[in-house]
Write a protein that holds these residues in place. Structure first.
Motif, PDB file in Angstrom:
ATOM      1  N   GLU A   1     -24.959 -65.659  -9.936  1.00  0.00           N
ATOM      2  CA  GLU A   1     -25.431 -64.329  -9.563  1.00  0.00           C
ATOM      3  C   GLU A   1     -24.483 -63.758  -8.511  1.00  0.00           C
ATOM      4  OE1 GLU A   1     -29.754 -63.321  -8.253  1.00  0.00           O
ATOM      5  OE2 GLU A   1     -28.559 -63.556  -6.414  1.00  0.00           O
ATOM      6  N   VAL A   2     -23.946 -62.552  -8.770  1.00  0.00           N
ATOM      7  CA  VAL A   2     -22.991 -61.923  -7.855  1.00  0.00           C
ATOM      8  C   VAL A   2     -23.463 -60.495  -7.574  1.00  0.00           C
ATOM      9  CG1 VAL A   2     -20.594 -61.309  -7.424  1.00  0.00           C
ATOM     10  CG2 VAL A   2     -21.122 -63.306  -8.854  1.00  0.00           C
ATOM     11  N   THR A   3     -23.914 -60.262  -6.342  1.00  0.00           N
ATOM     12  CA  THR A   3     -24.545 -59.001  -5.954  1.00  0.00           C
ATOM     13  C   THR A   3     -23.701 -58.266  -4.929  1.00  0.00           C
ATOM     14  OG1 THR A   3     -26.736 -60.008  -6.234  1.00  0.00           O
ATOM     15  CG2 THR A   3     -26.631 -57.986  -4.932  1.00  0.00           C
TER      16      THR A   3
ATOM     17  N   PRO B   1     -25.787 -45.132  -2.446  1.00  0.00           N
ATOM     18  CA  PRO B   1     -25.714 -44.328  -3.675  1.00  0.00           C
ATOM     19  C   PRO B   1     -24.654 -43.242  -3.650  1.00  0.00           C
ATOM     20  CG  PRO B   1     -27.764 -43.916  -2.458  1.00  0.00           C
ATOM     21  CD  PRO B   1     -27.139 -45.106  -1.846  1.00  0.00           C
ATOM     22  N   ASP B   2     -24.215 -42.829  -2.462  1.00  0.00           N
ATOM     23  CA  ASP B   2     -23.171 -41.801  -2.384  1.00  0.00           C
ATOM     24  C   ASP B   2     -21.759 -42.377  -2.473  1.00  0.00           C
ATOM     25  OD1 ASP B   2     -25.017 -39.818  -2.167  1.00  0.00           O
ATOM     26  OD2 ASP B   2     -24.712 -39.420  -0.036  1.00  0.00           O
TER      27      ASP B   2
ATOM     28  N   ARG C   1     -24.874 -57.779 -10.379  1.00  0.00           N
ATOM     29  CA  ARG C   1     -26.083 -57.177  -9.814  1.00  0.00           C
ATOM     30  C   ARG C   1     -25.690 -56.218  -8.709  1.00  0.00           C
ATOM     31  NH1 ARG C   1     -29.718 -58.696  -5.789  1.00  0.00           N
ATOM     32  NH2 ARG C   1     -31.940 -58.467  -6.311  1.00  0.00           N
ATOM     33  N   VAL C   2     -26.396 -55.097  -8.606  1.00  0.00           N
ATOM     34  CA  VAL C   2     -26.158 -54.153  -7.519  1.00  0.00           C
ATOM     35  C   VAL C   2     -27.495 -53.820  -6.866  1.00  0.00           C
ATOM     36  CG1 VAL C   2     -26.295 -52.107  -9.019  1.00  0.00           C
ATOM     37  CG2 VAL C   2     -25.057 -51.963  -6.857  1.00  0.00           C
ATOM     38  N   SER C   3     -27.498 -53.782  -5.539  1.00  0.00           N
ATOM     39  CA  SER C   3     -28.695 -53.469  -4.765  1.00  0.00           C
ATOM     40  C   SER C   3     -28.472 -52.115  -4.108  1.00  0.00           C
ATOM     41  CB  SER C   3     -28.945 -54.554  -3.722  1.00  0.00           C
ATOM     42  OG  SER C   3     -30.115 -54.300  -2.993  1.00  0.00           O
ATOM     43  N   VAL C   4     -29.190 -51.099  -4.584  1.00  0.00           N
ATOM     44  CA  VAL C   4     -28.963 -49.723  -4.167  1.00  0.00           C
ATOM     45  C   VAL C   4     -29.855 -49.385  -2.972  1.00  0.00           C
ATOM     46  CG1 VAL C   4     -29.041 -47.304  -4.890  1.00  0.00           C
ATOM     47  CG2 VAL C   4     -28.375 -49.077  -6.528  1.00  0.00           C
TER      48      VAL C   4
ATOM     49  N   VAL D   1     -30.177 -54.247 -11.553  1.00  0.00           N
ATOM     50  CA  VAL D   1     -30.342 -53.253 -10.491  1.00  0.00           C
ATOM     51  C   VAL D   1     -31.560 -53.583  -9.629  1.00  0.00           C
ATOM     52  CG1 VAL D   1     -30.737 -50.823  -9.953  1.00  0.00           C
ATOM     53  CG2 VAL D   1     -29.310 -51.448 -11.910  1.00  0.00           C
ATOM     54  N   SER D   2     -31.337 -53.567  -8.317  1.00  0.00           N
ATOM     55  CA  SER D   2     -32.418 -53.618  -7.339  1.00  0.00           C
ATOM     56  C   SER D   2     -32.372 -52.337  -6.524  1.00  0.00           C
ATOM     57  CB  SER D   2     -32.263 -54.828  -6.418  1.00  0.00           C
ATOM     58  OG  SER D   2     -33.249 -54.834  -5.396  1.00  0.00           O
TER      59      SER D   2
END
Length: 411
Positions: free
Chosen positions: A127-129, A134-135, A152-155, A191-192
């Motif tokens: 897992e690679v986050t 968001p801008d 994975r991206v945590s917004v 997405v988180s």
């Protein structure tokens, strides 16, 4: 405004070497990597993380900045590889946090991930986050991250309500959250979204709007944290002067209950007090590793690490961090060797926050004796305690998790 101070500790050797006892079980224990990117375009008024604006760092002539950060991180990875040796396992999880990691170019984030892969290898299904403002992401940058190995991206959404974002000093356009999520989805990333509740001036209706907006984005994972007013922050000064009211416990409790109610109805299950996922596959494995007390190496200014019962933390300022590494020295400021008492306390503190709970048999006598009273008070699930022998928090128990831990640890 300076970030919070580092803890005290014992001197850390300039070589970064660890005692043999810390490395003894390395090969049989999962290893995670945390990468701290200490840059932000502005400092949010509630934040006491180790972050710096480019103005605070002295602009383009600073010892370390956006263009040179990846090189400094790669130097620390070289140090880590030498310290951990040939018995080190492939890395199971990587988490890039900050700060605002996506202030770095995507190819620099990919380059740091490549450095981890080259020196340690990545386990199958790693897992690679990365966290993302968001801008500061686009469909193109997210696709580049996915192609480079991120999964994975945590917004950082925080809120969907403009006046709440303004109080938090968040500068992003709320509409860009949806664009960031869509871009991540198109790139094939999990997405988180991260939310904060309890901001001064935030009504229960405001919080409902944020939750419903987050759910409508159909993320895989949601984190929701109560706002904490940290000493030394601009928000703390505003509260002290009476400019804004302090968060209220009852208000935050109402908002937590609403979050759990709406997220559960939308198909999210809680797995840690402040975290919900669509299913077990979409839980954040990196954070679970923290809560389970496994090994991780923290890269970057102010980053913390833990290997085999030794915890250490790097110097905070990016320039000092870079200068040590250029000189061939460890950037560690200090460290501590956890004793049995500390390990036990942390096991109880962290284990009780998880949906799987803590085995009653892991508790010492006074802790085991406290379980019946916690069940009677509605803080611990009685069925789980009796049938499975585990301390699992009820929703009310999650609201009072600190109280539960205090009673379990009381002598």
């Amino acid at each position: 405004m300076p970030p919070s101070a580092l803890p005290d500790g014992d001197p850390a050797p300039p070589t970064g070497e660890l005692p043999a006892s810390a490395l003894a079980a390395l090969a049989s224990t999962d290893l995670g990597m945390y990468v701290h990117v200490p840059f932000c375009s502005v400092r949010c008024g509630y934040c006491d993380f180790n972050t710096y604006t480019l103005t605070e760092l002295g602009g383009p002539g600073a010892t370390i900045g956006l263009d040179s950060y990846a090189d400094a991180a790669l130097r620390e990875l070289d140090l880590a590889a030498g310290v951990l040796g040939s018995e080190v396992p492939a890395v199971s999880t990587v988490f890039v946090g900050g700060g605002t990691p996506t202030m770095l170019r995507s190819n620099d984030l990919v380059r740091v991930l490549g450095g981890i892969r080259e020196r340690f290898g990545l386990a199958a299904g790693a897992e690679v986050t990365t966290e993302a403002n968001p801008d500061s992401v686009s469909a193109e940058s997210l696709a580049e991250l996915a192609a480079g190995g991120f999964t994975r991206v945590s917004v950082g959404m925080q809120s969907a309500v403009p006046h709440v974002l303004h109080t938090l000093d968040r500068t992003h356009d709320p509409e860009n959250v949806a664009r960031a999520v869509a871009g991540a989805r198109a790139a094939g990333l999990q997405v988180s979204v991260d939310l904060i509740y309890g901001t001064p001036g935030e009504s229960l209706a405001d919080w409902r709007t944020s939750l419903e907006t987050a759910i409508s984005l159909e993320p895989d994972h949601v984190s929701a944290y109560a706002l904490v007013v940290e000493e030394g922050t601009r928000l703390a000064a505003q509260v002290r002067r009476g400019v804004v009211p302090a968060p209220e416990d009852d208000d935050e409790a109402d908002k937590y209950e609403l979050a759990d109610e709406l997220l559960s109805a939308a198909g999210f299950g809680w797995y840690e007090v402040s975290n919900w996922a669509r299913d077990e596959q979409h839980r954040c494995r990196h954070n679970i590793a923290y809560w389970a007390g496994t090994n991780w190496w923290g890269i970057g200014p102010g980053a913390h690490s833990h290997v085999g019962g030794v915890r250490w933390w790097n110097v905070k300022h990016p320039s000092a961090y870079a200068q040590r590494l250029v000189a061939g020295q460890s950037p560690a400021a200090a460290r501590e060797l956890l004793d049995d008492e500390q390990r036990y306390d942390e096991r109880v503190l962290l284990g009780t926050r998880l949906v799987e709970g803590l085995p009653v048999g892991d508790l010492r006598g006074s802790g085991r004796a406290a379980v019946a009273g916690l069940v009677a008070d509605g803080l611990v699930d009685g069925v789980e305690a009796v049938s499975r022998g585990r301390v699992v928090l009820t929703r009310r128990g999650r609201l009072l998790a600190d109280t539960v831990v205090h009673r379990l640890l009381a002598a």
